[in-house]
Scaffold this motif. Structure first.
Motif, PDB file in Angstrom:
ATOM      1  N   GLU A 132       0.206   9.959  -8.428  1.00 43.20           N
ATOM      2  CA  GLU A 132       1.583  10.715  -7.849  1.00 43.20           C
ATOM      3  C   GLU A 132       0.978  12.195  -8.333  1.00 43.20           C
ATOM      4  N   ALA A 133       0.597  11.700  -9.329  1.00 38.85           N
ATOM      5  CA  ALA A 133      -0.506  13.357  -9.455  1.00 38.85           C
ATOM      6  C   ALA A 133      -1.783  13.810  -9.148  1.00 38.85           C
ATOM      7  N   CYS A 134      -2.377  12.741  -9.033  1.00 39.68           N
ATOM      8  CA  CYS A 134      -3.271  14.030  -7.596  1.00 39.68           C
ATOM      9  C   CYS A 134      -3.011  13.993  -6.358  1.00 39.68           C
ATOM     10  N   LYS A 135      -1.749  13.090  -5.981  1.00 43.10           N
ATOM     11  CA  LYS A 135      -1.977  13.157  -4.779  1.00 43.10           C
ATOM     12  C   LYS A 135      -0.436  14.039  -4.219  1.00 43.10           C
ATOM     13  N   SER A 136      -0.079  14.918  -5.723  1.00 45.72           N
ATOM     14  CA  SER A 136       0.306  16.135  -5.421  1.00 45.72           C
ATOM     15  C   SER A 136       0.050  17.639  -5.486  1.00 45.72           C
TER      16      SER A 136
ATOM     17  N   LEU B 162       0.537  -1.219  -0.063  1.00 48.02           N
ATOM     18  CA  LEU B 162      -0.481   0.483  -0.074  1.00 48.02           C
ATOM     19  C   LEU B 162       1.207   1.238   0.273  1.00 48.02           C
ATOM     20  N   TYR B 163       0.094   2.517  -1.161  1.00 46.51           N
ATOM     21  CA  TYR B 163       1.608   3.749  -0.931  1.00 46.51           C
ATOM     22  C   TYR B 163       0.857   4.404  -1.216  1.00 46.51           C
ATOM     23  N   ASP B 164       0.626   5.410  -0.080  1.00 47.30           N
ATOM     24  CA  ASP B 164      -0.737   6.542   0.268  1.00 47.30           C
ATOM     25  C   ASP B 164      -0.009   7.811  -0.873  1.00 47.30           C
ATOM     26  N   GLY B 165       1.140   8.369  -1.483  1.00 48.74           N
ATOM     27  CA  GLY B 165       2.056   8.975  -1.726  1.00 48.74           C
ATOM     28  C   GLY B 165       2.928   9.275  -1.523  1.00 48.74           C
ATOM     29  N   HIS B 166       3.106   9.173  -0.154  1.00 47.58           N
ATOM     30  CA  HIS B 166       4.424   9.695   0.776  1.00 47.58           C
ATOM     31  C   HIS B 166       5.504   8.020   1.522  1.00 47.58           C
ATOM     32  N   ARG B 167       4.191   7.184   2.077  1.00 45.51           N
ATOM     33  CA  ARG B 167       4.692   5.863   2.814  1.00 45.51           C
ATOM     34  C   ARG B 167       4.241   4.992   1.932  1.00 45.51           C
ATOM     35  N   ARG B 168       5.002   3.869   2.148  1.00 53.78           N
ATOM     36  CA  ARG B 168       4.669   2.390   1.686  1.00 53.78           C
ATOM     37  C   ARG B 168       4.885   1.451   2.756  1.00 53.78           C
ATOM     38  N   ILE B 169       3.627   0.710   2.731  1.00 52.63           N
ATOM     39  CA  ILE B 169       2.847  -0.026   3.616  1.00 52.63           C
ATOM     40  C   ILE B 169       3.661  -1.759   2.939  1.00 52.63           C
ATOM     41  N   ASN B 170       4.054  -2.746   3.561  1.00 56.10           N
ATOM     42  CA  ASN B 170       3.827  -4.740   3.226  1.00 56.10           C
ATOM     43  C   ASN B 170       3.007  -4.899   4.017  1.00 56.10           C
ATOM     44  N   VAL B 171       2.209  -5.738   3.803  1.00 54.39           N
ATOM     45  CA  VAL B 171       1.048  -6.616   5.019  1.00 54.39           C
ATOM     46  C   VAL B 171       1.491  -8.089   4.181  1.00 54.39           C
TER      47      VAL B 171
END
Length: 141
Positions: A137-141, A79-88
């Motif tokens: 990423e364009a939507c998140k910036s 999962l990636y929110d535009g700033h941070r990635r996590i793996n589950v």
């Protein structure tokens, strides 16, 4: 189980994403469940027979929230929110991950016996998907 590449403490769409589902066990076996009062879903779909090495997801939803779980077998979710990635890693039918709108999601590492269930807050709407990481990423910036 859970790995983050960023140790920030600021609030994120990735906070509080793991959901422990209730379990009832007796001599007949175990049962876990999700009730509409816990998550108001309008669509359910399941994933199975995923070829070895395949990935799924690779998109974000503009408005839809999803609850995703491995009913049988296992898989990994990035999962990636535009700033941070996590793996589950999801490998227990009592554990789910909540994927909020505008979180990029990639599913991979499926076991041969994987069966997954996804509960979605909205009906299927192709226009509700962000299908490239560049657009995301364009939507998140």
């Amino acid at each position: 189980m859970f790995n983050s590449d960023n140790k920030t403490t600021s609030p994120s769409l990735l906070d509080d994403i793991l959901v422990e589902l209730p379990q009832r066990t007796d001599e007949r076996g175990s049962l876990s469940f999700v009730e509409a009062k816990d998550f108001d879903f309008q669509r359910a779909f399941w994933i199975y027979d995923v070829p070895e090495g395949s990935e799924r997801g690779g998109h974000a939803h503009r408005t839809c929230t999803e609850m995703l779980m491995a009913v049988h077998g296992s898989f990994e979710v990035e999962l990636y929110d535009g700033h941070r990635r996590i793996n589950v890693v999801l490998d227990n039918p009592r554990r789910a991950v909540m994927i909020r709108p505008m979180v990029w999601c990639r599913l991979y590492g499926f076991s041969a016996d994987f069966v997954g269930l996804c509960l979605a807050s909205h009906p299927y709407q192709p226009e509700g998907y962000v299908n490239t990481i560049e657009e995301f990423e364009a939507c998140k910036s």
